[in-house]
Scaffold this motif. Structure first.
Motif, mmCIF file in Angstrom:
data_model
loop_
_atom_site.group_PDB
_atom_site.id
_atom_site.type_symbol
_atom_site.label_atom_id
_atom_site.label_comp_id
_atom_site.label_asym_id
_atom_site.label_seq_id
_atom_site.Cartn_x
_atom_site.Cartn_y
_atom_site.Cartn_z
ATOM 1 N N GLY A 82 7.280 -4.543 84.375
ATOM 2 C CA GLY A 82 8.662 -4.735 84.805
ATOM 3 C C GLY A 82 9.084 -6.188 84.625
ATOM 4 O O GLY A 82 10.222 -6.474 84.248
ATOM 5 N N MET A 83 8.165 -7.100 84.905
ATOM 6 C CA MET A 83 8.476 -8.522 84.753
ATOM 7 C C MET A 83 8.744 -8.880 83.285
ATOM 8 O O MET A 83 9.622 -9.695 82.993
ATOM 9 C CB MET A 83 7.329 -9.378 85.315
ATOM 10 N N ALA A 84 7.972 -8.283 82.372
ATOM 11 C CA ALA A 84 8.198 -8.537 80.941
ATOM 12 C C ALA A 84 9.573 -8.014 80.534
ATOM 13 O O ALA A 84 10.275 -8.636 79.728
ATOM 14 C CB ALA A 84 7.098 -7.885 80.114
ATOM 15 N N VAL A 176 21.167 -3.826 86.269
ATOM 16 C CA VAL A 176 20.798 -3.186 87.528
ATOM 17 C C VAL A 176 19.296 -2.893 87.499
ATOM 18 O O VAL A 176 18.822 -2.156 86.640
ATOM 19 C CB VAL A 176 21.582 -1.877 87.758
ATOM 20 N N ASP A 177 18.565 -3.523 88.430
ATOM 21 C CA ASP A 177 17.161 -3.168 88.623
ATOM 22 C C ASP A 177 17.157 -1.911 89.481
ATOM 23 O O ASP A 177 17.454 -1.945 90.677
ATOM 24 C CB ASP A 177 16.398 -4.313 89.300
ATOM 25 N N SER A 178 16.835 -0.785 88.842
ATOM 26 C CA SER A 178 16.965 0.524 89.481
ATOM 27 C C SER A 178 15.596 1.136 89.798
ATOM 28 O O SER A 178 15.465 2.349 89.931
ATOM 29 C CB SER A 178 17.780 1.439 88.550
ATOM 30 N N HIS A 198 13.719 -0.987 84.828
ATOM 31 C CA HIS A 198 12.798 -0.323 85.759
ATOM 32 C C HIS A 198 11.431 -0.965 85.643
ATOM 33 O O HIS A 198 10.984 -1.263 84.535
ATOM 34 C CB HIS A 198 12.602 1.160 85.399
ATOM 35 N N SER A 199 10.765 -1.110 86.778
ATOM 36 C CA SER A 199 9.326 -1.303 86.737
ATOM 37 C C SER A 199 8.738 0.108 86.690
ATOM 38 O O SER A 199 8.712 0.802 87.706
ATOM 39 C CB SER A 199 8.837 -2.048 87.980
ATOM 40 N N ALA A 200 8.296 0.529 85.499
ATOM 41 C CA ALA A 200 7.725 1.876 85.350
ATOM 42 C C ALA A 200 6.347 1.963 85.993
ATOM 43 O O ALA A 200 5.784 3.051 86.142
ATOM 44 C CB ALA A 200 7.652 2.258 83.874
ATOM 45 N N THR A 201 5.839 0.809 86.403
ATOM 46 C CA THR A 201 4.604 0.726 87.188
ATOM 47 C C THR A 201 4.725 1.570 88.464
ATOM 48 O O THR A 201 3.726 2.077 88.968
ATOM 49 C CB THR A 201 4.393 -0.752 87.609
ATOM 50 N N LYS A 202 5.940 1.683 88.958
ATOM 51 C CA LYS A 202 6.173 2.294 90.264
ATOM 52 C C LYS A 202 6.367 3.807 90.119
ATOM 53 O O LYS A 202 5.441 4.486 89.766
ATOM 54 C CB LYS A 202 7.365 1.605 90.938
ATOM 55 N N TYR A 203 7.587 4.308 90.400
ATOM 56 C CA TYR A 203 7.759 5.761 90.457
ATOM 57 C C TYR A 203 7.570 6.461 89.123
ATOM 58 O O TYR A 203 7.102 7.592 89.076
ATOM 59 C CB TYR A 203 9.152 6.100 90.998
HETATM 60 C C1 LIG Z 1 7.478 -4.185 90.931
HETATM 61 C C2 LIG Z 1 8.887 -4.511 90.686
HETATM 62 C C3 LIG Z 1 9.265 -5.310 89.599
HETATM 63 C C4 LIG Z 1 8.257 -5.926 88.668
HETATM 64 O O1 LIG Z 1 7.569 -4.948 87.927
HETATM 65 P P1 LIG Z 1 6.043 -5.118 87.435
HETATM 66 O O2 LIG Z 1 5.795 -3.827 86.738
HETATM 67 O O3 LIG Z 1 5.203 -5.359 88.648
HETATM 68 O O4 LIG Z 1 6.012 -6.295 86.515
HETATM 69 C C5 LIG Z 1 10.620 -5.546 89.409
HETATM 70 N N1 LIG Z 1 11.543 -5.038 90.243
HETATM 71 C C6 LIG Z 1 11.214 -4.267 91.305
HETATM 72 C C7 LIG Z 1 12.284 -3.734 92.183
HETATM 73 C C8 LIG Z 1 9.882 -3.986 91.565
HETATM 74 O O5 LIG Z 1 9.559 -3.231 92.624
#
Ligand SMILES: *Cc1c(COP(=O)(O)O)cnc(C)c1O
Length: 381
Positions: A82-84, A176-178, A198-203
């Motif tokens: 997400g940071m990238a 928008v960071d969604s 999106h940080s696809a790392t999450k949901y």
């Molecule tokens: C985790 C997160 C990020 C960053 O994503 P990474 O995949 O950890 O680099 C950005 N925005 C939100 C809202 C997050 O929860």
């Protein structure tokens, strides 16, 4: 990316619901093709085809991007995190660009902006995005408006459509960071946003086993500079990650439905709990974001935060939990929680952010309830 030929613009997607699109989009279509795009574990490709080198994208990347693009109604490019993804958007700005940010955004993005300020390439202008007059003033001479909704960790809901309209009047693109809403609950491009991140790392990944990000742009013209940033900075994800993230996406709707149902009940019980001083969840009718969220989202998500009296009490609650895992990340099938101000971001001291998982609701409550019960009751709210 080379998925351009498969973009929704070329081949209008049927008006399927997000639930259906999350299952159907991004699949190979040729007769005899596998139902899912397998991971293409290769860096280099023979000349003469569409794929050249993995840093420019591969069929694995294309499949994931096609699916997210279809869900968001735009064109997607995948990143290694997400940071990238955030860095790629900010990397397109001219030197010294003023970036107007809502107060409550992911601390990593705030840190990235501070780093860009150090290099002289951006200036972070923080505003309370609920105050439209303040936003309007800040938008003068701004290069970008960056908002996050629902936000981290206050689960604050911003009115995307109104903010985008304001920004448009000033010719300012909107990101928008969604991440918390996911494409199943909110589609910011349809509300006027220029980019969704999106940080696809999450949901989207959903199983706490990969790092990935994605940017979705309104059109090809907006996508091109972002894709170029990915190539220049070498920020493409691995093929295996894109495969896993797309597999995660197939069940996003189911996971979120279950987690959200759990979150709604938990938020209500926390609100009524004598040891809890505050609850932040837009699904609660009393929440300040409830009306906006009801209007712009298809559900309220599964992230909630609540406060106990002190940092010490928050730590005691978390130490007592067995099922709810103490962990910083979120959006996985498992419930995770943390005292958020351990990251020194000026958050309320006793705030616990809870990423509600898909476990049995009674089991989650049976974990949380005694953990809260050990605290001394609060007399005032
Ligand atoms: C985790 C997160 C990020 C960053 O994503 P990474 O995949 O950890 O680099 C950005 N925005 C939100 C809202 C997050 O929860």
């Amino acid at each position: 990316m080379s998925a351009q030929a498969q973009s929704p613009a070329d081949e209008p997607a049927p008006h399927w619901s997000p639930q259906t699109l999350s299952v159907t989009a991004g699949r190979p279509q040729d007769p005899g093709a596998p139902l899912n795009q397998p991971p293409v574990l290769a860096s280099n490709f023979r000349d003469g085809g569409d794929t050249l080198y993995a840093r420019f994208g591969t069929p694995s990347h294309d499949a994931f991007e096609e699916a997210i693009g279809a869900l968001e109604g735009g064109l997607a490019v995948a990143f290694s995190s997400g940071m990238a993804a955030a860095a790629a958007i900010l990397g397109t700005l001219p030197a010294g660009a003023r970036v107007v940010t809502s107060d409550n955004i992911y601390h990593g993005v705030r840190g990235l902006l501070a780093d860009l300020e150090r290099l002289g390439s951006a200036v972070d202008v923080r505003v309370d995005a609920l105050d439209l007059i303040a936003v309007e003033q800040a938008l003068t001479d701004a290069a970008l408006l960056w908002i996050e909704t629902p936000s981290n960790p206050l689960i604050q809901v911003l009115d995307v459509e109104r903010l985008c309209r304001l920004a448009e009047e000033h010719g300012v693109p909107v990101v928008v960071d969604s991440t918390f809403a996911t494409p199943m609950r909110l589609n910011p491009l349809a509300l006027g946003a220029t980019y969704v991140v999106h940080s696809a790392t999450k949901y989207i990944g959903g199983h706490s086993d990969l790092l990935m990000g994605v940017v979705v742009a309104r059109d090809e013209e907006r996508l091109a500079p972002i894709s170029e940033q990915r190539t220049l900075r070498g920020a493409a994800p691995g093929a295996l990650e894109t495969f896993l993230a797309l597999r995660g996406l197939r069940t996003l709707g189911l996971r979120l439905d279950r987690a959200e149902t759990n979150a709604q009940v938990l938020a209500q019980r926390l609100l009524e709990h004598p040891h809890v001083t505050e609850v932040f969840y837009p699904g609660l009718p009393s929440d300040p974001g409830h009306l906006t969220a009801s209007r712009q989202m298809r559900g309220f998500g599964a992230m909630l935060s609540f406060c106990v009296a002190s940092e010490d009490e928050a730590d005691r609650v978390l130490a007592r939990c067995r099922l709810i895992v103490g962990a910083t990340s979120l959006g996985g099938v498992e419930s995770t929680a943390e005292r958020r101000n351990r990251w020194h971001e000026g958050t309320r001291t006793g705030l616990i952010r809870l990423s509600v998982g898909i476990e049995d609701l009674d089991d989650i409550w049976a974990d949380l309830s005694p953990a809260l019960g050990q605290l001394s009751p609060q007399t005032q709210r």
